[in-house]
Design a protein around this motif. Sequence first.
Motif, PDB file in Angstrom:
ATOM      1  N   ALA A 120       0.827  -1.288   0.199  1.00  0.00           N
ATOM      2  CA  ALA A 120       0.005  -0.063  -0.052  1.00  0.00           C
ATOM      3  C   ALA A 120       0.995   1.160   0.072  1.00  0.00           C
ATOM      4  CB  ALA A 120      -0.906   0.010   1.340  1.00  0.00           C
ATOM      5  N   ASN A 121       1.081   1.958  -1.336  1.00  0.00           N
ATOM      6  CA  ASN A 121       1.788   3.221  -1.216  1.00  0.00           C
ATOM      7  C   ASN A 121       3.098   2.988  -0.857  1.00  0.00           C
ATOM      8  OD1 ASN A 121      -1.218   4.195  -1.630  1.00  0.00           O
ATOM      9  ND2 ASN A 121       0.143   6.127  -2.070  1.00  0.00           N
ATOM     10  N   GLY A 122       3.906   2.045  -1.447  1.00  0.00           N
ATOM     11  CA  GLY A 122       5.064   1.628  -1.081  1.00  0.00           C
ATOM     12  C   GLY A 122       5.698   1.487  -2.380  1.00  0.00           C
ATOM     13  N   VAL A 123       7.206   1.356  -2.447  1.00  0.00           N
ATOM     14  CA  VAL A 123       7.960   1.085  -3.888  1.00  0.00           C
ATOM     15  C   VAL A 123       8.686   0.165  -3.764  1.00  0.00           C
ATOM     16  CG1 VAL A 123       7.514   3.629  -4.446  1.00  0.00           C
ATOM     17  CG2 VAL A 123       9.450   3.059  -2.930  1.00  0.00           C
ATOM     18  N   HIS A 124       8.894  -0.395  -4.849  1.00  0.00           N
ATOM     19  CA  HIS A 124       9.956  -1.536  -5.071  1.00  0.00           C
ATOM     20  C   HIS A 124      11.289  -0.639  -5.435  1.00  0.00           C
ATOM     21  CE1 HIS A 124      12.510  -4.232  -7.764  1.00  0.00           C
ATOM     22  NE2 HIS A 124      11.896  -5.048  -7.266  1.00  0.00           N
ATOM     23  N   PRO A 125      12.543  -1.235  -5.055  1.00  0.00           N
ATOM     24  CA  PRO A 125      13.752  -0.304  -4.935  1.00  0.00           C
ATOM     25  C   PRO A 125      14.218   0.102  -6.518  1.00  0.00           C
ATOM     26  CG  PRO A 125      14.086  -2.773  -4.537  1.00  0.00           C
ATOM     27  CD  PRO A 125      12.640  -2.475  -4.289  1.00  0.00           C
ATOM     28  N   VAL A 126      13.818  -0.649  -7.414  1.00  0.00           N
ATOM     29  CA  VAL A 126      14.425  -0.369  -8.884  1.00  0.00           C
ATOM     30  C   VAL A 126      13.702   0.675  -9.463  1.00  0.00           C
ATOM     31  CG1 VAL A 126      15.162  -1.028 -11.211  1.00  0.00           C
ATOM     32  CG2 VAL A 126      15.426  -2.509  -9.253  1.00  0.00           C
ATOM     33  N   PRO A 127      12.104   0.609  -9.660  1.00  0.00           N
ATOM     34  CA  PRO A 127      11.707   2.104 -10.147  1.00  0.00           C
ATOM     35  C   PRO A 127      11.677   3.123  -9.286  1.00  0.00           C
ATOM     36  CG  PRO A 127      10.299  -0.086 -10.181  1.00  0.00           C
ATOM     37  CD  PRO A 127      11.560  -0.607  -9.186  1.00  0.00           C
TER      38      PRO A 127
END
Length: 287
Positions: A120-127
């Motif tokens: 939920a409104n968090g991000v993968h390190p590459v993008p």
Amino acid sequence: MRVRTQHLDGKPFTIREWGQEGAPKILMLHGFPEYGGAWDEVATALSDSYHCIAPDQRGYGASHAPEDVADYTLSKLVGDMAAVIGDDAPVIVMGHDWGASVAYGLAMFRPELVSRLIIANGVHPVPFQRAMAAGGAQSEASQYINHLRAAGSEDALAADDFARLLRLFSAKMDLGWMQGDRADAYKAVWRQSGLRGMINWYRASPLIVADPGVPVAMPDLPLDRLRVQCPHLLVWGDGDTALLPISTEGLEAFAPDLTRVAIPDADHWLLHQAPEKVAQAIRDWLA
């Protein structure tokens, strides 16, 4: 809701639980500057069908809070939560904000522990790193990270009953939910732990934030190791001004079994602003 203390390698961690033993388990990982209680509304809505478990992660509340920045590397944070999962593996893992980094870490590096991944409104390190290195809108939106990393930021943010911390997170988003008993509960957790441990998550992170208009080279990342093989749900509050849509562009390349659900009337704090919609998105997807 029940609260207990679990010792991991001899160190205490506060764990909140909703629902009944024997139901499918969802490990819920909070972000900054929250704590396990941030999941209360979502977990309560799911507690008739799921056993929800929300730790206060390293540096928060009464949980283990070492002083050194080196004690907040992702490998240590993932190790904590791998120990919480223990013999219950595999479980559903859900993360928000910084908790999403740990959730992704579990799914990528300890895939045997994770049956399904919900962010939920968090991000993968590459993008995310790609967007922050570009010098564009996400670089500008992430400048607060450099301010948090600065020496003494925890003291400045804690002054005047956490006035600057609250201003930081209400400047461009709706913090209207942080009132009354909820505000008191958050401040009690911040006083209990202090802010140093939670801010050390930012200091220990290798992520690079470019200056606006000054792109930097992408660091070398082990792309072949940064893949999510299990089914993955991304729930997104569309009004987020800290994590922009560009920060998830290209996620499908790292999560081939990805489902996206938008929550149009919420921002980064969707767990408090739209908990029923978040819970329903989870129910629908898990069904």
